[in-house]
Design a protein around this motif. Sequence first.
Motif, PDB file in Angstrom:
ATOM      1  N   ILE A   1     -21.721  80.287  12.785  1.00 34.16           N
ATOM      2  CA  ILE A   1     -22.267  79.269  14.094  1.00 34.16           C
ATOM      3  C   ILE A   1     -23.280  79.153  14.384  1.00 34.16           C
ATOM      4  O   ILE A   1     -24.153  80.298  15.048  1.00 34.16           O
ATOM      5  CB  ILE A   1     -21.204  79.983  15.996  1.00 34.16           C
TER       6      ILE A   1
ATOM      7  N   TYR B   1      -9.473  84.824  12.286  1.00 34.98           N
ATOM      8  CA  TYR B   1     -10.574  84.360  11.565  1.00 34.98           C
ATOM      9  C   TYR B   1     -11.381  84.920  13.085  1.00 34.98           C
ATOM     10  O   TYR B   1     -11.096  85.596  14.197  1.00 34.98           O
ATOM     11  CB  TYR B   1     -10.127  83.281  12.623  1.00 34.98           C
TER      12      TYR B   1
ATOM     13  N   TYR C   1     -15.545  84.753  14.352  1.00 34.97           N
ATOM     14  CA  TYR C   1     -16.605  83.893  14.751  1.00 34.97           C
ATOM     15  C   TYR C   1     -17.219  84.263  15.755  1.00 34.97           C
ATOM     16  O   TYR C   1     -17.502  85.033  16.443  1.00 34.97           O
ATOM     17  CB  TYR C   1     -15.945  82.560  15.921  1.00 34.97           C
TER      18      TYR C   1
ATOM     19  N   VAL D   1     -15.097  75.288  17.180  1.00 36.67           N
ATOM     20  CA  VAL D   1     -14.685  76.417  15.870  1.00 36.67           C
ATOM     21  C   VAL D   1     -13.227  76.642  15.656  1.00 36.67           C
ATOM     22  O   VAL D   1     -13.411  77.011  14.830  1.00 36.67           O
ATOM     23  CB  VAL D   1     -15.424  77.866  16.733  1.00 36.67           C
ATOM     24  N   HIS D   2     -12.892  75.984  16.435  1.00 38.82           N
ATOM     25  CA  HIS D   2     -11.456  76.677  16.391  1.00 38.82           C
ATOM     26  C   HIS D   2     -10.349  75.844  16.518  1.00 38.82           C
ATOM     27  O   HIS D   2     -10.131  75.256  17.838  1.00 38.82           O
ATOM     28  CB  HIS D   2     -11.061  78.524  16.781  1.00 38.82           C
TER      29      HIS D   2
ATOM     30  N   LYS E   1     -16.812  82.834  10.166  1.00 36.47           N
ATOM     31  CA  LYS E   1     -17.934  82.279  10.342  1.00 36.47           C
ATOM     32  C   LYS E   1     -18.632  81.963  11.174  1.00 36.47           C
ATOM     33  O   LYS E   1     -18.545  82.694  12.266  1.00 36.47           O
ATOM     34  CB  LYS E   1     -16.352  80.473  11.084  1.00 36.47           C
TER      35      LYS E   1
END
Length: 310
Positions: free
Chosen positions: A121, A90, A92, A127-128, A119
Amino acid sequence: MSMNMEAFVLGCGGMMPLPYRHLTSVLLRRDGDLFLFDCGEGTQVSLKRLNLKWKKIDAIFISHTHADHVTGLPGIMMLSSQVDRTEPLYIYGPPKVAEYVESSRKVLDMYINYPVIVKEITAPCIVHEGDGFYIRAFPLQHTKTCVGYTLEELDRPGEFNPEKAESLGIPRGPLWGRLQRGESVTLENGRTVEPGDVMGERRSGRKFSFVTDTQYIPSIADEVRGSDLLICEGMFDDSCAEQAKEKKHMTSRQAARIARDSNSARMAMIHYSPRYTDRELPVLLEQAREVFPAAELTRDRMVFDIPYVD
């Protein structure tokens, strides 16, 4: 269940790498989970020199898309392909992170043998999430969109008291386990025992915060409140306060104010201006400690243990 948590400073410099100072990056290890915060040039060199089993980084958190925070990312992604991996990576960060990752993959013909999930923001949010913790992003104020991050553990159950359990006539075995998991149990005599009857007070988890590339804003202290370790930009000393303001950066004294106002246990500074040699960094520390005595300087490949308070 107790879990180890350590922060490894992979690079503590800002703007440009120096021979003894890679660009900003911090690896947080929480038991088997590995999280990377920013990925400046030289990140993988420090990882190799620390000899960390790092190829299975779970998630990378980018503060913003200035070069000194992301140029190490393509190398980390390619090196992660050297092990068998099915778990996704992942990534971010603020807008443009996806475009940077995508264009790097395309131009460099990267061989990536695992899913990459990027992903972006656009607002403060969690977020996680994982087992017993979550990571939240919050806004900073820099010359382009920039975010800070906190990893916060959920409260842990209190300690189980075996003497109390025995005095209440609860036989040793599965019933003890159920109470420790927070379930109530009914004994053979029909009496119900609640977990609170045999468990101590809930104990707090730990909190790690990462803040870099921002001017001083009071809201940061609210976000990082109660950090066990706050890694925070302290780029300039007092004599460069005007320059800091103009470039939307902080002085070490302002970083210390955030640590003090947030009741953080420790604050370690990062992202120093290349104008300071290692010999000159103590001036940043002196000014920070006038406000927050528990301030520290980070150096490349420094390790911070983050124990439970109790």
